[in-house]
Enzyme design. Structure first.
Site, PDB file in Angstrom:
ATOM      1  CB  CYS A  87      -0.906   0.015   1.232  1.00 23.42           C
ATOM      2  SG  CYS A  87       0.010   0.116   2.791  1.00 23.42           S
ATOM      3  NE  ARG A 130      -4.571  -0.145   6.542  1.00 18.77           N
ATOM      4  CZ  ARG A 130      -4.179   0.949   7.170  1.00 18.77           C
ATOM      5  NH1 ARG A 130      -5.021   1.975   7.285  1.00 18.77           N
ATOM      6  NH2 ARG A 130      -2.979   1.045   7.693  1.00 18.77           N
ATOM      7  CD  GLU A 174      -5.463  -4.474   4.499  1.00 17.57           C
ATOM      8  OE1 GLU A 174      -5.310  -3.781   5.521  1.00 17.57           O
ATOM      9  OE2 GLU A 174      -4.502  -4.848   3.783  1.00 17.57           O
TER      10      GLU A 174
END
Length: 361
Positions: free
Chosen positions: A77, A161, A115
């Protein structure tokens, strides 16, 4: 989802997805895992078998990945987060998403669960998430997307998230308004307009977990190295009126005060001191974990959360943490790993709801 699910875990980290699935109501088998960080692999091995652990997914041909039912991935991320440079798909870490696409395009697992950071939704004015969900839809998956705060699963942390669930060749329905986060609805409107394969999975997801505060996960004995202690800090703490401190537990972040710069010369974020009667701000992949105010023998003290407390704040249970302790993983790595991890209790409830909603699949 009644059979023994074969699971592939990408960007596995220390096993947050694995732990979440382990605590769910399904029977499963991890048949393939991939992680590039040797220290994360070491911690992963404290609780899970390494026999199916592989290295860099970019170096692995999708044909060599075994057939599976569920693909989980907390893809890197850094390129999407507020803390990163936000280069997105121009950054090699951002393009790792396309390794997921090449795998699901060939292997067609029945379910996918992804995620990422909250900022994925707004990155590049929403173009990044549009690219992601368009690719997922074109691979034949009906999907839903939302933003979940780990605190909703009872964890003592404010951690938002982005989550995406996909089911292969499943019935589609027009996106409804997201009940958790209004910001995501612009993306949903775009998906509806472009007739992507959408469903409303997350609006039916309920946690119903009793909220914890930081105090509930603190260790009884903590080494002196975690305390922030010097003459200036002691003098400052002695001047505090204890009656003005937080007295009751609350399910929110409770900041007691900011240490003055002349008392603790550091960045503003690192001078914040929180009450353990509240929840933690988002844990980051760095060793300057949140500082809390505690009282010992009627004396106020400041210390930072230990890496083991960080793991518990993320939702890893005592057994998991004790197994990690036995292997003497360094604090530096554990702080990084806990900050990067997915929260297992969130995954557990998503999986349980997938079993319930897709029980005929």
């Amino acid at each position: 989802m009644n059979k023994n699910l074969k699971v592939v875990s990408l960007f596995s980290g220390i096993g947050g997805f694995e732990k979440g699935i382990e605590d769910s109501n399904i029977n499963f088998e991890i048949i393939f895992a991939s992680e590039i960080d040797k220290f994360a692999i070491e911690t992963y091995g404290c609780n899970f078998s390494l026999k199916n652990m592989h290295g860099d997914i970019k170096q692995i041909n999708e044909k060599d990945i075994p057939e599976h039912d569920l693909l989980c991935a907390g893809f890197p991320c850094q390129s999407f987060s507020v803390a990163g440079r936000q280069k997105g798909f121009k950054d090699i870490r951002g393009t790792l998403f396309f390794d997921i696409i090449r795998i699901i395009k060939l292997k067609k697992p029945q379910f996918i669960l992804l995620e990422n950071v909250k900022n994925l939704i707004s990155h590049d004015k929403g173009n990044t998430i549009k690219t992601i969900i368009k690719n997922i839809s074109e691979c034949g998956y009906t999907f839903d997307i939302t933003i979940i705060n780990s605190n909703e699963a009872g964890l003592p942390q404010g951690r938002e998230r982005t989550y995406i669930v996909g089911v292969l060749d499943y019935n589609t329905e027009k996106f409804e308004t997201d009940k958790r986060n209004q910001k995501i609805n612009e993306t949903k409107k775009w998906a509806n307009k472009n007739r992507l394969n959408t469903m409303n999975f997350f609006n039916k997801l309920e946690f119903n977990k009793q909220a914890k505060c930081i105090q509930d996960v603190l260790e009884e004995e903590v080494e002196s190295k975690y305390y922030i202690d010097n003459i200036r800090i002691r003098k400052y703490l002695n001047s505090i009126d204890k009656n003005r401190l937080k007295q009751e537990k609350e399910n929110k972040i409770l900041k007691e005060f900011d240490l003055p710069r002349e008392v603790h010369n550091d960045l503003e974020r690192q001078r914040r001191v929180y009450s353990p009667k509240g929840i933690s701000p988002t844990l980051l992949a760095r060793s300057d974990s949140p500082k809390i105010l505690i009282e010992q023998d009627n004396i106020l003290k400041i210390r930072k959360l230990t890496p083991y407390e960080n793991l518990k704040i993320q939702g890893f249970d005592t057994k998991f943490v004790n197994n990690v302790k036995k292997h003497n993983v360094s604090d530096t790595q554990l702080y990084k790993q806990s900050g990067n991890a997915v929260s297992p209790p969130v995954i557990t409830e998503i999986i349980n709801n997938m079993k319930e909603q897709f029980k005929n699949e």
